[in-house]
Design an enzyme around this catalytic site. Structure first.
Site, mmCIF file in Angstrom:
data_model
loop_
_atom_site.group_PDB
_atom_site.id
_atom_site.type_symbol
_atom_site.label_atom_id
_atom_site.label_comp_id
_atom_site.label_asym_id
_atom_site.label_seq_id
_atom_site.Cartn_x
_atom_site.Cartn_y
_atom_site.Cartn_z
ATOM 1 C CB THR A 198 -3.226 47.232 20.212
ATOM 2 O OG1 THR A 198 -3.969 46.035 20.345
ATOM 3 C CG2 THR A 198 -1.804 46.930 19.834
ATOM 4 N NE ARG A 226 -8.418 37.390 18.807
ATOM 5 C CZ ARG A 226 -7.961 38.640 18.773
ATOM 6 N NH1 ARG A 226 -7.152 39.090 19.707
ATOM 7 N NH2 ARG A 226 -8.301 39.439 17.809
ATOM 8 C CB VAL A 227 -2.849 34.596 18.586
ATOM 9 C CG1 VAL A 227 -1.788 35.606 18.185
ATOM 10 C CG2 VAL A 227 -2.340 33.744 19.749
ATOM 11 N N GLY A 228 -4.444 37.522 18.069
ATOM 12 C CA GLY A 228 -4.831 38.505 17.051
ATOM 13 C C GLY A 228 -3.671 38.861 16.142
ATOM 14 C CG ASP A 229 -3.773 42.789 14.573
ATOM 15 O OD1 ASP A 229 -4.374 42.570 15.648
ATOM 16 O OD2 ASP A 229 -3.512 43.938 14.176
ATOM 17 C CB THR A 249 -4.833 49.452 16.942
ATOM 18 O OG1 THR A 249 -5.635 49.133 18.097
ATOM 19 C CG2 THR A 249 -5.308 50.761 16.364
ATOM 20 N N GLY A 250 -7.108 47.373 16.366
ATOM 21 C CA GLY A 250 -8.500 47.064 16.050
ATOM 22 C C GLY A 250 -8.700 45.571 15.918
#
Ligand code: ASP
Length: 338
Positions: A198, A226-229, A249-250
């Site tokens: 990211t 799906r949604v990440g941070d 990130t990660g």
């Protein structure tokens, strides 16, 4: 009118008023910084991104403009994990997440946005032209089109297409840490599935104004929806002008579950340096994950209100770009799992 309808009606009117009112009216502490601008961003893609940001910061420009322009550079590049050239979800759609935040708690975000080249700019429009913080999916795309953004072709980049076809043979997600350091940005390391990275960027301008941005396609071959941070204020990015800013990130799920970026900022508020705050946040993730910590990567970058930067990662391999002049430096982050 029923009381519920009256409530909805007046809330909507209130929100509309908010959109029209200048958000800058919030009372703020005086900026404690009068020094030189600084910008920090994730991974080696940050080198080019920082150069983009520096064109604005170096000539006395606004941090918010810098963090938008900076990550647009990455959104324009052929990158495994940012922008329309990135890898798709498991159904073959590239879905993009982004957010942006200024020095006055104004913030905007988009998630699961498709076929729009610069999600970061759409996030900024959400912040500046709606009473909301976050728009997702079809609604986010509809808003982008109404704002004049072009609808790009529904087509995977050649690299993404190749990777996707390969992945379809097994349809198994096999995380590989730090794929972005393989030197093959659009193709994962030999024998390994591509994973994620990211671009997140934090900047302080010559007037001491802090801003942050974050943009990603999220995990390669993720579940549809799906949604990440990365688009979540407080998880992937947080800015508090009195304290500092942080970004992540990660593995997004593990950042969301402990409100990563907000946690780092709160730790700085308690007196930690940017690096110590990032380290403590990473240690919390390690404690939550236990033995499974070795299977993921998470890293934070932070910038405090004095203009000091720091970073810390769970695993070896995370690097970040730091600029205090027009020549960015690539630094290896300290890490937890030795
Ligand atoms: N944090 C992003 C996500 O989970 C991916 C990454 O930073 O590598 O979507």
């Amino acid at each position: 009118m029923s009381s519920r309808r009256r409530f909805l009606h007046s809330s909507a009117a209130g929100l509309a008023g908010l959109a029209a009112a200048p958000l800058a009216a919030v009372a703020l502490p005086a900026a404690p910084f009068t020094g030189k601008p600084i910008v920090i961003s994730t991974w080696d893609a940050g080198l080019n991104a920082n150069r983009g940001a520096w064109k604005i910061l170096g000539s006395g420009g606004y941090a918010l403009d810098a963090v938008e322009a900076g990550v647009m550079v990455t959104e324009n590049e052929q990158n495994c994990c940012v922008g329309l050239g990135a890898r798709p979800d498991r159904d073959g759609h590239v879905t993009l997440d982004a957010c942006i935040m200024d020095h006055q708690f104004n913030c905007g975000s988009v998630a699961a946005l498709e076929r729009i080249k610069h999600p970061i700019s759409v996030a900024r429009r959400v912040m500046e032209r709606t009473p909301h913080v976050m728009l997702v999916g079809e609604g986010a795309q509809q808003f982008a089109l109404a704002q004049g953004f072009a609808l790009e072709p529904n087509k995977l980049s050649a690299d993404a297409e190749k990777e996707y076809r390969e992945w379809l043979k097994t349809s198994q997600y096999r995380p590989v840490l730090n794929v972005e350091n393989s030197g093959r940005r659009a193709v994962g390391p030999a024998g390994g599935a591509p994973n994620h990275d990211t671009i997140a960027m934090l900047a302080m301008d010559a007037q001491g104004r802090l801003s942050g941005s974050c943009t990603t396609s999220g995990m390669a071959f993720k579940m549809r929806g799906r949604v990440g941070d990365s688009p979540i204020i407080g998880a992937g990015l947080f800015v508090d002008p009195a304290v500092g800013a942080a970004a992540a990130t990660g593995q997004g799920e593990d950042v969301i579950r402990m409100a990563g970026a907000h946690t780092v900022v709160e730790l700085m508020r308690q007196g930690r340096s940017p690096q110590a705050a990032c380290r403590e946040a990473v240690e919390r993730i390690a404690a939550i994950k236990g033995a499974k910590a070795k299977d993921i990567q998470v890293a934070f970058i932070a910038l405090n209100a004095k203009g000091e930067a720091g970073s810390y990662a769970l695993q070896k391999g995370f690097n970040y770009a730091l600029s205090t002049t027009d020549t960015p430096r690539l630094l290896d982050a300290e890490f937890f799992l030795k």
